[in-house]
Design an enzyme around this catalytic site. Sequence first.
Site, PDB file in Angstrom:
ATOM      1  N   LYS A 105      10.479  -2.897  -6.899  1.00  0.00           N
ATOM      2  CA  LYS A 105      10.865  -4.235  -6.932  1.00  0.00           C
ATOM      3  C   LYS A 105      11.733  -4.844  -5.877  1.00  0.00           C
ATOM      4  O   LYS A 105      11.148  -4.719  -4.796  1.00  0.00           O
ATOM      5  CB  LYS A 105      10.930  -5.091  -8.155  1.00  0.00           C
ATOM      6  CG  LYS A 105       9.788  -4.706  -9.060  1.00  0.00           C
ATOM      7  CD  LYS A 105       9.531  -5.189 -10.479  1.00  0.00           C
ATOM      8  CE  LYS A 105       8.030  -5.117 -10.935  1.00  0.00           C
ATOM      9  NZ  LYS A 105       8.225  -4.374 -12.259  1.00  0.00           N
TER      10      LYS A 105
ATOM     11  N   TYR B  15       8.094  -0.715 -20.569  1.00  0.00           N
ATOM     12  CA  TYR B  15       6.933  -0.236 -19.842  1.00  0.00           C
ATOM     13  C   TYR B  15       7.807   0.406 -18.536  1.00  0.00           C
ATOM     14  O   TYR B  15       8.911  -0.049 -17.902  1.00  0.00           O
ATOM     15  CB  TYR B  15       6.027  -1.495 -19.145  1.00  0.00           C
ATOM     16  CG  TYR B  15       5.228  -1.154 -18.161  1.00  0.00           C
ATOM     17  CD1 TYR B  15       4.221  -0.305 -18.376  1.00  0.00           C
ATOM     18  CD2 TYR B  15       5.436  -1.460 -16.654  1.00  0.00           C
ATOM     19  CE1 TYR B  15       3.386   0.083 -17.368  1.00  0.00           C
ATOM     20  CE2 TYR B  15       4.554  -1.346 -15.730  1.00  0.00           C
ATOM     21  CZ  TYR B  15       3.341  -0.309 -16.019  1.00  0.00           C
ATOM     22  OH  TYR B  15       2.404  -0.243 -15.182  1.00  0.00           O
TER      23      TYR B  15
ATOM     24  N   ASP C 120      15.971   2.629 -16.567  1.00  0.00           N
ATOM     25  CA  ASP C 120      14.622   2.094 -15.644  1.00  0.00           C
ATOM     26  C   ASP C 120      15.232   0.769 -15.146  1.00  0.00           C
ATOM     27  O   ASP C 120      15.088  -0.318 -15.970  1.00  0.00           O
ATOM     28  CB  ASP C 120      13.647   1.897 -16.377  1.00  0.00           C
ATOM     29  CG  ASP C 120      12.127   1.621 -15.488  1.00  0.00           C
ATOM     30  OD1 ASP C 120      12.457   0.887 -14.588  1.00  0.00           O
ATOM     31  OD2 ASP C 120      11.057   1.615 -16.170  1.00  0.00           O
TER      32      ASP C 120
HETATM   33  C1  LIG Z   1       7.160  -3.026 -12.764  1.00  0.00           C
HETATM   34  C2  LIG Z   1       7.852  -2.134 -13.520  1.00  0.00           C
HETATM   35  C3  LIG Z   1       7.615  -0.585 -13.271  1.00  0.00           C
HETATM   36  C4  LIG Z   1       6.300  -0.090 -12.388  1.00  0.00           C
HETATM   37  O1  LIG Z   1       6.564  -0.484 -11.124  1.00  0.00           O
HETATM   38  P1  LIG Z   1       5.224  -0.439 -10.242  1.00  0.00           P
HETATM   39  O2  LIG Z   1       5.802  -0.497  -8.808  1.00  0.00           O
HETATM   40  O3  LIG Z   1       4.438  -1.775 -10.654  1.00  0.00           O
HETATM   41  O4  LIG Z   1       4.449   0.623 -10.568  1.00  0.00           O
HETATM   42  C5  LIG Z   1       8.313   0.256 -13.887  1.00  0.00           C
HETATM   43  N1  LIG Z   1       9.265  -0.195 -14.823  1.00  0.00           N
HETATM   44  C6  LIG Z   1       9.566  -1.273 -14.846  1.00  0.00           C
HETATM   45  C7  LIG Z   1      10.727  -1.623 -15.930  1.00  0.00           C
HETATM   46  C8  LIG Z   1       8.840  -2.276 -14.341  1.00  0.00           C
HETATM   47  O5  LIG Z   1       9.370  -3.729 -14.516  1.00  0.00           O
END
Ligand SMILES: *Cc1c(COP(=O)(O)O)cnc(C)c1O
Length: 430
Positions: A265, A142, A237
Site C-alpha cells: 500500500k 487478512y 503484517d
Molecule cells: C491489502 C492487504 C494485504 C494484501 O495486499 P494486496 O496488495 O492486496 O495483495 C495483505 N495484508 C493486509 C493487512 C492488507 O491490508
Amino acid sequence: MDQNEVLFDRAQKSIPGGVNSPVRAFRSVGGAPRFIKKALGPHMYDVEGKQYIDYIGSWGPMILGHNNPHVIEAVKEAVDNGLSFGAPTVGEIDIAEEIKRLIPSVEEVRLVSSGTEAGMSAIRLARGYTGRNKIVKFEGCYHGHSDSLLVKGGSGLLTFGTPSSAGVPTAVTNDTIVLEYNNPKQLKELFDKEGDEIACVIVEAVAGNMNMVPATQEFLETMREETAKHGTVLIVDEVMTGFRVALGGAQSLYHIDPDITMFGKVIGGGMPVAAFGGKRDIMNSVAPLGPVYQAGTLSGNPVAVTCGLATLHEIQQPGFYKRLSEQTAKLVKGLGAMAKKHGVAFSAQSIGGMFGIYFRGKCPTSFKEVMECDADRFKTFFHAMLDNGVYLAPSIYEAGFVSITHDDSVIARTLEAADEAFAKVKRVHG
Ligand SMILES: *Cc1c(COP(=O)(O)O)cnc(C)c1O
C-alpha cells in the site's frame, strides 16, 4: 441510466462480476459501483463528472492525496528512462535503505509487487527457516489471498484449517491454526502445548480488514514473548498500517520488535510495490543466499519504486503525521457527534490516518463484535453519503483512510453530508 450503470452492465459481460477485486463491486451495499475517471487531492471524479470526497484512498496507498505533484513528476521522469529492466537499479537500494531507516526491526528487505505476495513469501520463509509447518493466524485478519492464509475459522476455540475459499485444498490449510484476535490467554495455551512445532505467527497489529480493530498491548506482548520463547517467527503484517498509522508503523506504537514485517500500500504510493523484510539471519534464507525460493519478473520495478520512494520522502515532512492524525480524529469525532444528534447507535475511532466507523454503541475489540455491527443501517448511511458526494468503503468490514489533503473544509463538507445521512438512517430504521 447513468454512465456508471451502463459501464457496470458492460463490465459484467467481460470481467467476472465487472471488477478486478471483489469489494469494488458494491455487492454488500447494492447499486452500481462508480467508475472513476480521475482524482485530485482528496477528491475523485466518476465518469459522470460527479465529485466525491475519497475515504478509500485506493484502500490505503494514497496518503498524500491523489496526484501529488512531486510524486507525479518523479514518476514521469522514471518513465522516460524505461519501464522495466529485470536487472538491479539504484532505486531498489534507496528504497531498501529508506525502509530500514524508518523501521528499525528491518535489517534486510525484499521487494515484491503485492501484499499477497509478501504474505505468501513471508510464510514460506518462516517455514523454510524454522523447518516447521504449522502457522498461526487470527480470526478476521487478512494477509492476502494465498492458499495457506485463506482461513478465517469459526467461532469458539481453536479452529483447524477450514478454507474460506473454494479451490483451497484442506491439505494446504491443515497446518493453519486460527485463533481469536485479542485473546492472549488462548494464544498462550496453544504455545504451551505445541509452540515448538509452530513456524510463525502472523498478525495485523491494528487489524484493518475486519473494519478497524486495534490489538491490545497485552495481546501483542504475549505474542512476542511466546514466539521468542519457542523459536517461532513473528510476522507483523503492516501492509495497511505501515507508514499509515505512524511513520514507524504499528510496531512503533506498540513497541513490538517483529522478526519479519510485511509492507505494501503506502510504500508503493499507488503503484504495485510491496515488501517483506526483517532480521538478517532469517532474510538470508531467501534465494539466492538460502534455500527458500522467491522471485518476481517485475519485483522492484523502476517506475513503481520511484513512485514509492517519492511517497516515502513526502511523508517525512515535519508534522506530517501530527496533522494527518488530527484531521482523521476531527472526522471521527464529528461523525460521532452527528450520530448522537440523530440518536443513532454508532461509534468510531482512528489511529494516524486510518479509521473505523461502526453502527454499534461501542468500538469492537474482536471479529465477533464487528459481526454485531448493523449492516442495514450502514447500507442506508453509505448510500446517503455517496449520493451526497462522500465515498466511503462499501462494506462494514473495511477500514477508512484519510489523506494529508483532507483539510478542514473537506472534513466540514463530509460532516454536513453525515448530518443528512444520519437523519435518513433514523427516519428509515428508527
Ligand atoms: C491489502 C492487504 C494485504 C494484501 O495486499 P494486496 O496488495 O492486496 O495483495 C495483505 N495484508 C493486509 C493487512 C492488507 O491490508
